[in-house]
Design a protein around this motif. Structure first.
Motif, PDB file in Angstrom:
ATOM      1  N   VAL A  12       0.914   2.540  15.664  1.00 39.73           N
ATOM      2  CA  VAL A  12       1.562   2.836  16.939  1.00 39.73           C
ATOM      3  C   VAL A  12       0.627   3.681  17.781  1.00 39.73           C
ATOM      4  CG1 VAL A  12       3.902   2.733  15.972  1.00 39.73           C
ATOM      5  CG2 VAL A  12       2.683   4.917  16.043  1.00 39.73           C
ATOM      6  N   GLN A  13       0.997   3.862  19.040  1.00 41.20           N
ATOM      7  CA  GLN A  13       0.210   4.688  19.943  1.00 41.20           C
ATOM      8  C   GLN A  13       0.821   6.087  20.054  1.00 41.20           C
ATOM      9  OE1 GLN A  13      -0.149   2.388  23.599  1.00 41.20           O
ATOM     10  NE2 GLN A  13      -2.125   1.602  22.860  1.00 41.20           N
ATOM     11  N   THR A  14       0.024   6.993  20.532  1.00 39.08           N
ATOM     12  CA  THR A  14       0.477   8.367  20.739  1.00 39.08           C
ATOM     13  C   THR A  14       1.750   8.390  21.585  1.00 39.08           C
ATOM     14  OG1 THR A  14      -1.762   9.260  20.582  1.00 39.08           O
ATOM     15  CG2 THR A  14      -0.139  10.580  21.744  1.00 39.08           C
ATOM     16  N   GLY A  15       2.695   9.199  21.125  1.00 38.65           N
ATOM     17  CA  GLY A  15       3.960   9.335  21.840  1.00 38.65           C
ATOM     18  C   GLY A  15       5.060   8.422  21.353  1.00 38.65           C
ATOM     19  N   ALA A  16       4.695   7.446  20.528  1.00 35.79           N
ATOM     20  CA  ALA A  16       5.687   6.485  20.039  1.00 35.79           C
ATOM     21  C   ALA A  16       6.539   7.080  18.926  1.00 35.79           C
ATOM     22  CB  ALA A  16       4.978   5.235  19.550  1.00 35.79           C
ATOM     23  N   SER A  17       7.557   6.316  18.548  1.00 34.54           N
ATOM     24  CA  SER A  17       8.436   6.681  17.433  1.00 34.54           C
ATOM     25  C   SER A  17       8.334   5.634  16.342  1.00 34.54           C
ATOM     26  CB  SER A  17       9.890   6.786  17.906  1.00 34.54           C
ATOM     27  OG  SER A  17      10.050   7.806  18.857  1.00 34.54           O
ATOM     28  N   LEU A  18       8.624   6.074  15.126  1.00 33.07           N
ATOM     29  CA  LEU A  18       8.584   5.174  13.979  1.00 33.07           C
ATOM     30  C   LEU A  18       9.513   5.740  12.915  1.00 33.07           C
ATOM     31  CD1 LEU A  18       6.928   2.596  13.183  1.00 33.07           C
ATOM     32  CD2 LEU A  18       5.387   4.124  11.945  1.00 33.07           C
ATOM     33  N   ARG A  19      10.157   4.855  12.163  1.00 36.62           N
ATOM     34  CA  ARG A  19      10.993   5.305  11.057  1.00 36.62           C
ATOM     35  C   ARG A  19      10.513   4.659   9.772  1.00 36.62           C
ATOM     36  NH1 ARG A  19      17.455   4.282  10.058  1.00 36.62           N
ATOM     37  NH2 ARG A  19      16.639   2.215   9.466  1.00 36.62           N
ATOM     38  N   VAL A  20      10.233   5.497   8.791  1.00 33.62           N
ATOM     39  CA  VAL A  20       9.879   4.996   7.462  1.00 33.62           C
ATOM     40  C   VAL A  20      11.065   5.201   6.527  1.00 33.62           C
ATOM     41  CG1 VAL A  20       7.392   5.219   7.708  1.00 33.62           C
ATOM     42  CG2 VAL A  20       8.721   7.183   6.921  1.00 33.62           C
ATOM     43  N   SER A  21      11.147   4.315   5.536  1.00 31.54           N
ATOM     44  CA  SER A  21      12.273   4.335   4.601  1.00 31.54           C
ATOM     45  C   SER A  21      11.766   4.367   3.172  1.00 31.54           C
ATOM     46  CB  SER A  21      13.129   3.069   4.784  1.00 31.54           C
ATOM     47  OG  SER A  21      13.567   2.934   6.110  1.00 31.54           O
ATOM     48  N   CYS A  22      12.617   4.849   2.293  1.00 29.05           N
ATOM     49  CA  CYS A  22      12.292   4.880   0.869  1.00 29.05           C
ATOM     50  C   CYS A  22      13.562   4.558   0.093  1.00 29.05           C
ATOM     51  CB  CYS A  22      11.753   6.246   0.484  1.00 29.05           C
ATOM     52  SG  CYS A  22      11.612   6.523  -1.297  1.00 29.05           S
ATOM     53  N   THR A  23      13.517   3.477  -0.663  1.00 28.60           N
ATOM     54  CA  THR A  23      14.675   3.082  -1.458  1.00 28.60           C
ATOM     55  C   THR A  23      14.436   3.413  -2.921  1.00 28.60           C
ATOM     56  OG1 THR A  23      15.219   1.320   0.094  1.00 28.60           O
ATOM     57  CG2 THR A  23      16.166   1.167  -2.106  1.00 28.60           C
ATOM     58  N   ALA A  24      15.413   4.078  -3.510  1.00 26.89           N
ATOM     59  CA  ALA A  24      15.288   4.563  -4.880  1.00 26.89           C
ATOM     60  C   ALA A  24      16.116   3.715  -5.845  1.00 26.89           C
ATOM     61  CB  ALA A  24      15.744   6.012  -4.948  1.00 26.89           C
ATOM     62  N   SER A  25      15.638   3.618  -7.060  1.00 26.07           N
ATOM     63  CA  SER A  25      16.381   2.929  -8.113  1.00 26.07           C
ATOM     64  C   SER A  25      15.993   3.517  -9.456  1.00 26.07           C
ATOM     65  CB  SER A  25      16.095   1.422  -8.087  1.00 26.07           C
ATOM     66  OG  SER A  25      14.728   1.169  -8.314  1.00 26.07           O
ATOM     67  N   GLY A  26      16.842   3.259 -10.466  1.00 26.95           N
ATOM     68  CA  GLY A  26      16.512   3.678 -11.820  1.00 26.95           C
ATOM     69  C   GLY A  26      16.901   5.105 -12.175  1.00 26.95           C
ATOM     70  N   TYR A  27      17.554   5.820 -11.289  1.00 31.04           N
ATOM     71  CA  TYR A  27      18.042   7.164 -11.567  1.00 31.04           C
ATOM     72  C   TYR A  27      19.191   7.445 -10.608  1.00 31.04           C
ATOM     73  CZ  TYR A  27      15.677   8.949  -7.385  1.00 31.04           C
ATOM     74  OH  TYR A  27      15.295   9.182  -6.090  1.00 31.04           O
TER      75      TYR A  27
END
Length: 123
Positions: A12-27
């Motif tokens: 992305v470029q400066t000033g933009a937004s982004l969402r990262v995700s993390c999916t958990a399993s096994g506990y």
């Protein structure tokens, strides 16, 4: 076996937004504190944000406070990092981590790790 899988990285470029995700399993997701760390090229892996097991408390590094928001969805066993007003200094691999304990900004306090997702911010 515990597994954390990150997704949502990109360029992305400066000033933009982004969402990262993390999916958990096994506990049992609801009993672990969840956190995000990031590692810039050639640098150490540093703490970004954490949310405690009951979603009542959060902690942020000074560099992202006011711009990033960590949250978790217990129904989906997923933790998110919403990143706003991104700058090139936010570039790096973002790692999800889980800890059977309270909030911590120490890398060594975390029990499980994902493989990371790359975020690149260009000027």
């Amino acid at each position: 076996q515990a597994q954390l899988v990150e997704s949502g990285g990109g360029s992305v470029q400066t000033g933009a937004s982004l969402r990262v995700s993390c999916t958990a399993s096994g506990y049992t997701f609801s009993t672990f504190t969840m956190a995000w760390f990031r590692q810039a090229p050639g640098k150490e892996r540093n703490f970004v944000a954490a949310v405690n097991r009951n979603d009542a408390n959060t902690e942020y590094s000074d560099s992202v406070k006011g711009r990033f928001t960590i949250s978790r969805d217990f129904a989906k066993n997923t933790v998110y990092l919403q990143m706003n007003r991104l700058t090139p200094e936010d570039t790096g691999v973002y790692y999800c981590a889980a800890r059977n304990g309270g909030l911590s900004s120490y890398r060594t306090a975390y029990d499980y790790w994902g493989k990371g997702t790359l975020v690149t911010v260009s000027s």
